[in-house]
Design an enzyme around this catalytic site. Structure first.
Site, PDB file in Angstrom:
ATOM      1  N   ASP A 402       0.981  -1.224   0.102  1.00  0.00           N
ATOM      2  CA  ASP A 402      -0.011  -0.067  -0.014  1.00  0.00           C
ATOM      3  C   ASP A 402       0.928   1.263  -0.064  1.00  0.00           C
ATOM      4  O   ASP A 402       1.562   1.582   1.019  1.00  0.00           O
ATOM      5  CB  ASP A 402      -1.036  -0.016   1.149  1.00  0.00           C
ATOM      6  CG  ASP A 402      -1.874   0.964   1.220  1.00  0.00           C
ATOM      7  OD1 ASP A 402      -1.741   2.299   0.673  1.00  0.00           O
ATOM      8  OD2 ASP A 402      -2.745   1.053   2.128  1.00  0.00           O
ATOM      9  N   HIS A 403       0.783   1.939  -0.974  1.00  0.00           N
ATOM     10  CA  HIS A 403       1.805   3.142  -1.243  1.00  0.00           C
ATOM     11  C   HIS A 403       1.500   4.173  -0.256  1.00  0.00           C
ATOM     12  O   HIS A 403       2.179   5.009  -0.155  1.00  0.00           O
ATOM     13  CB  HIS A 403       2.014   3.567  -2.809  1.00  0.00           C
ATOM     14  CG  HIS A 403       3.327   3.999  -3.104  1.00  0.00           C
ATOM     15  ND1 HIS A 403       4.081   4.687  -2.347  1.00  0.00           N
ATOM     16  CD2 HIS A 403       3.935   3.825  -4.423  1.00  0.00           C
ATOM     17  CE1 HIS A 403       5.194   4.778  -3.000  1.00  0.00           C
ATOM     18  NE2 HIS A 403       5.128   4.309  -4.302  1.00  0.00           N
ATOM     19  N   ARG A 404       0.413   4.396   0.151  1.00  0.00           N
ATOM     20  CA  ARG A 404      -0.045   5.229   1.068  1.00  0.00           C
ATOM     21  C   ARG A 404       0.739   5.213   2.501  1.00  0.00           C
ATOM     22  O   ARG A 404       0.908   6.214   3.335  1.00  0.00           O
ATOM     23  CB  ARG A 404      -1.660   5.312   1.499  1.00  0.00           C
ATOM     24  CG  ARG A 404      -2.327   5.650   0.330  1.00  0.00           C
ATOM     25  CD  ARG A 404      -3.932   5.138   0.785  1.00  0.00           C
ATOM     26  NE  ARG A 404      -4.259   3.853   0.972  1.00  0.00           N
ATOM     27  CZ  ARG A 404      -5.414   3.537   1.509  1.00  0.00           C
ATOM     28  NH1 ARG A 404      -6.282   4.121   1.665  1.00  0.00           N
ATOM     29  NH2 ARG A 404      -5.425   1.943   1.937  1.00  0.00           N
TER      30      ARG A 404
END
Length: 430
Positions: A402-404
């Site tokens: 999850d790049h967040r």
């Protein structure tokens, strides 16, 4: 006196369930602890136990009814030989799912509470648990399970359920439900998945989706629509690991323990999370949750779907302990015997399709987690070993992130740590 049996909350996050099967009929005598129904949740099919003694007076929800909200009256029970007629039912609401045409469902309140106490008059007398019975014995099975899992004491609590029973609401736990979608910007709401009719003229059988399959479809659609995935892959030389596994299994055989390759993967994943703590995180809107323990959710294929029981604090467990737990949890999952505490939580997931001969796997993140590893099969291929080209047993592992919550450099550091552990397996057992 008539007792109302309501759709129970079989896990802290359950909002509705499917009444899969009645195990009693009208007129049957039941005792406290008797299993009277099977309730299908988004995770598993679980047993619903009677809390009190009496006789079934009516079944107000038919078996097979989907999406029955927690708190809905599903049956009534008579005590002491009383004759109790079925309660009057208003017009059935179909907002929560398809109600049975044969037996109407009593609509729940706007916000059903699984352990709400009906108020008979403006000044009700609080229910107090009998002093002749220990508080643990005077709690519902769900309350006992949650208290045991959370390490809570029941001895100082007063019950608000029938006959002073301690119910889930009496434990004083904060809500574990995700924030209401109404509090989120509309632009972030996941798009509904279109449904298409099958092509004309093609023989087809349309099978009704189970609650589990509908939940899988909803959650993974939401994951791909709302979670910015990115992927990193590594290939690992497993020759040293497979040799060590063979030696360990020979020494563990008298104890009846057999280590699988997946047990090594679970341990290596957990240890890599400990080594790279910035990967052991979860996106929380305005905050980032950092975990100080690695709980690994392992994907287990069961009839009709997939479930992810959790190996807790896997980094601190021995390989033999992981082998025992993973085998026991997989068996419980396939037999539909998992308890909520067996599958709730988890800080990262692993899904291994290597045993099916899959070369590579790119998995979908299991929300709200931020990391999942997909494991492929072991393939013998040319590889540089000790400065020379020779055949080696190579396995592909792909991480979805999850790049967040996780940046590319952190993800790369985690994947490198995972590969190092697999290629130097003495680090795993040391």
């Amino acid at each position: 006196m008539a007792l109302e049996l309501k759709m129970p909350a079989l896990s802290p996050t359950m909002e509705k369930g499917t009444l899969a099967r009645w195990l009693v009929a009208v007129g049957d005598e039941v005792k406290s602890g008797d299993v009277i129904a099977e309730i299908e949740t988004d995770k598993a099919t679980m047993e619903f136990e009677a809390v009190d003694e009496g006789r079934i007076a009516s079944l107000t929800v038919a078996e097979g009814t989907d999406d029955v909200p927690v708190g809905t009256i599903i049956a009534t029970m008579a005590e002491d030989g009383d004759e109790v007629a079925a309660p009057p039912v208003p017009e059935a609401s179909n907002a929560g799912g398809e109600a049975s045409a044969e037996v109407p469902i009593a609509p729940p309140s706007a916000t059903p509470e699984p352990a709400a106490v009906p108020v008979a008059d403006p000044a009700p007398t609080p229910c107090v648990a009998p002093h002749t019975e220990s508080q643990a014995d005077n709690a519902t099975p769900l309350a006992r399970r949650i208290a045991r899992f959370k390490g809570l004491s029941l001895h100082s609590l007063k019950g608000s359920g029938p006959r002073g029973k301690i119910v889930k609401a009496d434990l004083g736990l904060p809500s574990m439900l995700p924030p209401s979608s109404s509090a989120m910007p509309q632009m972030n709401a996941p798009r509904s998945t279109p449904a298409y009719d099958p092509p004309a003229g093609v023989p087809v059988e349309s099978v009704k989706l189970t609650t589990m399959r509908k939940t899988i479809a909803r959650r993974l659609s939401e994951s791909k629509q709302t979670v910015p995935h990115f992927y990193l892959a590594v290939r690992c030389n497993l020759d040293p690991l497979l040799k060590l596994r063979s030696e360990l299994n020979a020494s563990l055989a008298p104890r009846g323990i057999k280590l699988s390759v997946n047990d090594f993967m679970i341990k290596a994943l957990a240890m890599a999370l400990v080594e790279v703590p910035d990967a052991n995180v979860q996106f929380g809107g305005d905050v980032l949750h950092r975990f100080s323990r690695a709980d690994v959710s392992m994907a287990v294929a069961i009839e009709g779907g997939l479930i992810t029981p959790v190996i807790r604090d896997a980094a601190s467990l021995s390989l033999s302990a992981i082998a025992k737990q993973s085998k026991a949890l997989a068996s419980k999952a396939r037999n539909g015997k998992l308890e909520p505490e067996d599958y709730e939580g988890g800080t990262a997931s692993i899904s291994n399709l290597g045993m099916f001969g899959i070369d590579e796997m790119v998995p979908v993140i299991n929300p709200p987690q931020a990391l999942i590893l997909g494991i492929g099969s072991v393939i013998e291929q040319p590889w540089k070993v000790d400065g020379e080209i020779s055949l080696a047993k190579i396995m592909s592992a792909t991480g979805s992130f999850d790049h967040r919550a996780i940046d590319g450099a952190v993800a790369a550091e985690f994947m490198a740590a995972f590969r190092t552990l697999l290629e130097s397996p003495l680090l795993i057992v040391g």
